[in-house]
Design a protein around this motif. Structure first.
Motif, PDB file in Angstrom:
ATOM      1  N   PHE B 114     -37.917   7.383  47.820  1.00 58.72           N
ATOM      2  CA  PHE B 114     -37.294   8.796  47.471  1.00 58.72           C
ATOM      3  C   PHE B 114     -35.819   8.820  47.285  1.00 58.72           C
ATOM      4  CE2 PHE B 114     -40.813  11.581  49.623  1.00 58.72           C
ATOM      5  CZ  PHE B 114     -41.641  10.984  48.759  1.00 58.72           C
ATOM      6  N   THR B 115     -35.225   9.589  46.514  1.00 58.09           N
ATOM      7  CA  THR B 115     -33.888   9.610  46.528  1.00 58.09           C
ATOM      8  C   THR B 115     -33.346  10.515  47.779  1.00 58.09           C
ATOM      9  OG1 THR B 115     -33.620  11.726  45.475  1.00 58.09           O
ATOM     10  CG2 THR B 115     -33.908   9.714  43.934  1.00 58.09           C
ATOM     11  N   VAL B 116     -31.975  10.403  47.632  1.00 63.58           N
ATOM     12  CA  VAL B 116     -31.367  11.154  49.002  1.00 63.58           C
ATOM     13  C   VAL B 116     -31.747  12.720  48.914  1.00 63.58           C
ATOM     14  CG1 VAL B 116     -29.139  11.816  49.848  1.00 63.58           C
ATOM     15  CG2 VAL B 116     -29.234   9.473  49.307  1.00 63.58           C
ATOM     16  N   GLY B 117     -31.791  13.054  47.646  1.00 61.54           N
ATOM     17  CA  GLY B 117     -31.982  14.690  47.508  1.00 61.54           C
ATOM     18  C   GLY B 117     -33.424  14.892  47.921  1.00 61.54           C
ATOM     19  N   GLU B 118     -34.355  14.142  47.477  1.00 61.50           N
ATOM     20  CA  GLU B 118     -35.914  14.170  47.764  1.00 61.50           C
ATOM     21  C   GLU B 118     -35.922  13.926  49.224  1.00 61.50           C
ATOM     22  OE1 GLU B 118     -37.334  12.764  43.570  1.00 61.50           O
ATOM     23  OE2 GLU B 118     -37.294  11.242  45.125  1.00 61.50           O
ATOM     24  N   ASN B 119     -35.247  13.354  50.054  1.00 59.20           N
ATOM     25  CA  ASN B 119     -35.308  12.884  51.298  1.00 59.20           C
ATOM     26  C   ASN B 119     -35.088  13.989  51.943  1.00 59.20           C
ATOM     27  OD1 ASN B 119     -36.237  10.165  53.077  1.00 59.20           O
ATOM     28  ND2 ASN B 119     -35.184   9.554  51.090  1.00 59.20           N
ATOM     29  N   VAL B 120     -33.930  14.785  51.626  1.00 58.37           N
ATOM     30  CA  VAL B 120     -33.040  15.975  52.378  1.00 58.37           C
ATOM     31  C   VAL B 120     -34.083  17.116  52.130  1.00 58.37           C
ATOM     32  CG1 VAL B 120     -31.200  17.537  52.428  1.00 58.37           C
ATOM     33  CG2 VAL B 120     -30.699  15.025  52.115  1.00 58.37           C
ATOM     34  N   GLY B 121     -34.619  17.100  50.955  1.00 57.89           N
ATOM     35  CA  GLY B 121     -35.481  18.359  50.667  1.00 57.89           C
ATOM     36  C   GLY B 121     -36.925  18.349  50.996  1.00 57.89           C
ATOM     37  N   TYR B 122     -37.265  17.093  51.561  1.00 53.29           N
ATOM     38  CA  TYR B 122     -38.637  16.866  51.636  1.00 53.29           C
ATOM     39  C   TYR B 122     -39.480  17.864  52.322  1.00 53.29           C
ATOM     40  CZ  TYR B 122     -43.233  15.013  53.113  1.00 53.29           C
ATOM     41  OH  TYR B 122     -44.327  14.765  53.331  1.00 53.29           O
ATOM     42  N   LYS B 123     -39.089  18.232  53.477  1.00 53.32           N
ATOM     43  CA  LYS B 123     -39.733  19.209  54.110  1.00 53.32           C
ATOM     44  C   LYS B 123     -39.835  20.722  53.329  1.00 53.32           C
ATOM     45  CE  LYS B 123     -40.113  20.938  58.959  1.00 53.32           C
ATOM     46  NZ  LYS B 123     -39.354  20.854  60.388  1.00 53.32           N
ATOM     47  N   LEU B 124     -38.665  20.940  52.897  1.00 49.93           N
ATOM     48  CA  LEU B 124     -38.899  22.306  52.040  1.00 49.93           C
ATOM     49  C   LEU B 124     -39.554  22.271  50.860  1.00 49.93           C
ATOM     50  CD1 LEU B 124     -34.949  22.971  52.309  1.00 49.93           C
ATOM     51  CD2 LEU B 124     -36.553  23.997  53.687  1.00 49.93           C
ATOM     52  N   TYR B 125     -39.690  20.990  50.035  1.00 48.62           N
ATOM     53  CA  TYR B 125     -40.567  20.899  48.854  1.00 48.62           C
ATOM     54  C   TYR B 125     -41.838  21.066  49.365  1.00 48.62           C
ATOM     55  CZ  TYR B 125     -36.457  19.018  45.833  1.00 48.62           C
ATOM     56  OH  TYR B 125     -35.728  18.778  45.139  1.00 48.62           O
ATOM     57  N   GLU B 126     -42.373  20.184  50.470  1.00 46.60           N
ATOM     58  CA  GLU B 126     -43.729  19.668  50.667  1.00 46.60           C
ATOM     59  C   GLU B 126     -44.276  20.925  51.778  1.00 46.60           C
ATOM     60  OE1 GLU B 126     -45.693  17.956  49.261  1.00 46.60           O
ATOM     61  OE2 GLU B 126     -44.364  16.303  48.728  1.00 46.60           O
ATOM     62  N   GLU B 127     -43.587  21.225  52.654  1.00 47.44           N
ATOM     63  CA  GLU B 127     -44.201  22.135  53.594  1.00 47.44           C
ATOM     64  C   GLU B 127     -43.820  23.656  53.614  1.00 47.44           C
ATOM     65  OE1 GLU B 127     -46.300  20.668  55.214  1.00 47.44           O
ATOM     66  OE2 GLU B 127     -45.910  18.636  54.473  1.00 47.44           O
ATOM     67  N   ARG B 171     -31.438  15.760  56.287  1.00 49.53           N
ATOM     68  CA  ARG B 171     -32.779  15.861  56.191  1.00 49.53           C
ATOM     69  C   ARG B 171     -33.302  16.643  57.548  1.00 49.53           C
ATOM     70  NH1 ARG B 171     -36.952  10.831  56.074  1.00 49.53           N
ATOM     71  NH2 ARG B 171     -36.310  10.729  58.330  1.00 49.53           N
ATOM     72  N   ALA B 172     -32.919  16.398  58.709  1.00 47.57           N
ATOM     73  CA  ALA B 172     -33.444  16.873  59.935  1.00 47.57           C
ATOM     74  C   ALA B 172     -33.013  18.455  60.086  1.00 47.57           C
ATOM     75  CB  ALA B 172     -32.630  16.209  61.209  1.00 47.57           C
ATOM     76  N   MET B 173     -31.792  18.663  59.352  1.00 46.53           N
ATOM     77  CA  MET B 173     -31.161  20.030  59.357  1.00 46.53           C
ATOM     78  C   MET B 173     -31.538  20.996  58.276  1.00 46.53           C
ATOM     79  SD  MET B 173     -27.157  19.581  58.559  1.00 46.53           S
ATOM     80  CE  MET B 173     -26.920  21.333  58.202  1.00 46.53           C
ATOM     81  N   ALA B 174     -32.064  20.314  57.182  1.00 45.65           N
ATOM     82  CA  ALA B 174     -32.298  21.029  55.902  1.00 45.65           C
ATOM     83  C   ALA B 174     -33.021  22.303  56.131  1.00 45.65           C
ATOM     84  CB  ALA B 174     -32.867  20.354  55.006  1.00 45.65           C
ATOM     85  N   ALA B 175     -34.084  22.363  57.199  1.00 48.51           N
ATOM     86  CA  ALA B 175     -34.960  23.393  57.324  1.00 48.51           C
ATOM     87  C   ALA B 175     -34.677  24.321  58.610  1.00 48.51           C
ATOM     88  CB  ALA B 175     -36.590  22.757  57.566  1.00 48.51           C
TER      89      ALA B 175
END
Lengths: 260, 283
Positions: B114-127, B171-175
């Protein structure tokens, strides 16, 4: 002697633990299919990776298996003056047995190893733990899409393999054995019962599940860094190849008792 | 050493209560086969505070974080996180607790495809069911917070070690977690890069009010986080300054030695301890 007994007990315990964990993974995967969250996008992605990605190897394997089968059986059938029946032999062999098993063995090598390596790398780099920490169930996100893709694509690839196998046989029959197209294709149809076709299509569903679940199980239980990933990849190919042949035997036995 | 029990806090923990303990370990034991990893580990972490676990490699520090997240189960003892008894929860129940937590793994554990953006937004995109625009805005915001907004489309393999850790923090703080766990977030980094990661930890704790739990054996980083605080100046710029007495009091150190809590107290207590092991560790 005592050491041998202890070693044997430990080995049996480890084997039973592996079986237990494998069964647990399969149950969790089935539960994941029928409950939320369901990662549809990942299923489509895996269908592409497992299905379309394996198309070339399946096409080549199927085509040349059919072609060489025609060559070899043509020589044997000549001894009985039965060369026109070569199509019958190819269709029966490819659809009932060689298509499903060879496709499954090719998928074990390509897909089983790929899944084990990918998931194994994710385990040793803590990406699986990171997934769980981010609130994602790795079984639903990683295992369920692969199981569904394997279940759907293995039969489709088997049909493709059967088709190109018979085409390979036709080309050899036409150019090398001098059997006309009409004779070849009517022999192909005459050599098959509808039950054979059912059997050839039902078996790959089981084989597809075996390949991907073994790949996922071995990958997710990887330990020991990059060396462990290599070990898992080898183990996945060996275990799924052997299991493909074993499952093929038992499913064939079961289907024969049902259909005939 | 302070040995706290469940009764001292009263449970279940009310999240609304100011400075309520958000994490509570009570006599937790864990072994792998014959090897004892943790023995009778008891401690608590209050909301908005910092807990720093020190100890030699293999002392059981990272295991404590994994127990908090429910990635491991204890053999005995109780673990409360955000008012939930996580040692009794199944995976599906744990997912709901983990929704309020974030973890920065030792090597970052970024998804390498995943790109940096996809990594950081992973939880928000998926969950979550956040609209994509909002997810993108939040990803930009957190990447800006850690100073990596220009790297949003890069793959993790194109980043330096320090940048990867900062992406892991983003990534940990995004959510917007309530609790953030840092597992050796600065190990293997040069001192200057480690300090930028430390600064992110301080900024998150003080500006986003995130309870911080750190595991490290890097003393310099541990004391930096405990003795500094972040604030915004009149122009809105973030600055890291020496912490006030009250802020220093909010940071606790826990020394783990062979699976046991060998010390628990503030930075000054740790420095003035006469325990030979602690003295040797600090030297």
């Amino acid at each position: 002697m005592n050491n041998v007994r202890i070693w044997a007990i430990e080995w049996i315990k480890k084997a039973l633990l592996e079986v237990q964990e494998y069964v647990r993974l399969c149950i969790a995967a089935v539960q994941g299919i029928f409950s939320r969250p369901f990662y549809f996008r990942d299923v489509i992605e895996q269908i592409d990776v497992i299905g379309l990605g394996s198309l070339t190897v399946v096409l080549l394997t199927g085509f040349f298996t059919g072609a060489v089968l025609a060559l070899q059986s043509g020589m044997t059938l000549d001894q009985f003056g039965a060369r026109p029946f070569v199509g019958r032999l190819i269709s029966a062999s490819m659809i009932k047995e060689l298509g499903p098993v060879l496709t499954a063995l090719m998928l074990s090598g390509r897909v089983g190893s790929g899944i084990a390596a990918e998931l194994g790398s994710m385990v040793v780099t803590e990406q699986i733990s990171a997934l769980r920490a981010l609130g994602t169930d790795p079984i639903r996100k990683l295992v369920v899409p692969r199981v569904l893709a394997g279940f759907i694509m293995c039969p489709i690839l088997t049909v493709v393999s059967d088709t190109v196998g018979m085409l390979g046989g036709w080309i050899v029959a036409l150019t090398q054995l001098r059997v006309s197209s009409g004779v070849y294709w009517s022999a192909v149809v005459e050599g098959l019962f509808i039950q054979d076709v059912y059997m050839g299509i039902i078996k790959p569903f089981f084989l597809g599940i075996v390949i991907v679940t073994i790949g996922c199980h071995v990958g997710l239980r990887t330990t020991g860094g990059t060396q462990g990933v290599g070990r898992s990849t080898t183990n996945a190919v060996v275990a799924s190849s052997v299991l493909v042949l074993i499952v093929d035997f038992f499913v064939t036995r079961l289907l024969i008792s049902i259909f005939f | 050493m302070r040995a706290k029990s469940l009764a001292e806090f009263g449970l279940p923990v009310e999240l609304a209560e100011a400075h309520a303990p958000v994490v509570l370990f009570d006599k937790v034991n864990l072994s792998f086969d014959e090897k004892v990893i943790l023995r009778d580990v008891t401690f608590s972490v209050r909301a908005g505070h910092t807990k720093i676990f020190l100890g030699a490699s293999g002392a059981g520090k990272s295991t404590i974080l994994k127990l908090m997240l429910g990635l491991l189960k204890p053999d005995s003892g109780t673990i409360w996180v955000l008012g939930h008894r996580v040692d009794l929860m199944d995976e599906a129940q744990l997912m709901r607790v983990r929704h309020h937590m974030g973890m920065v793994f030792q090597e970052g554990a970024l998804f390498d495809s995943f790109t940096v953006g996809e990594n950081v937004g992973y939880k928000l995109y998926e969950e979550t069911i956040l609209p994509l625009d909002e997810v993108r805005r939040r990803v930009d915001e957190v990447l800006g917070f850690v100073g990596l907004d220009a790297h949003i489309d890069k793959l993790p393999s194109a980043l330096s070690g320090g940048q990867r850790r900062r992406v892991a923090i983003a990534r940990a703080m995004a959510a917007r977690p309530t609790v953030l766990l840092y597992d050796e977030a600065t190990t293997g980094l040069d001192p200057m890069t480690a300090m930028t990661v430390d600064a992110e930890v301080v900024k998150l704790r003080d500006l986003e009010q995130v309870t911080s739990i750190l595991v490290t054996h890097q003393l310099r980083d541990a004391f930096y986080v405990a003795t500094h605080e972040a604030r915004r100046d009149a122009a809105g710029q973030i600055e890291i300054v020496e912490a006030s007495e009250q802020k220093i009091e909010e940071a606790d150190f826990v020394m783990i030695r062979e699976g046991r809590v060998a010390f628990e107290g503030h930075a000054s207590d740790l420095r003035s301890s006469n325990d030979p092991y602690l003295k040797e560790f600090l030297s």
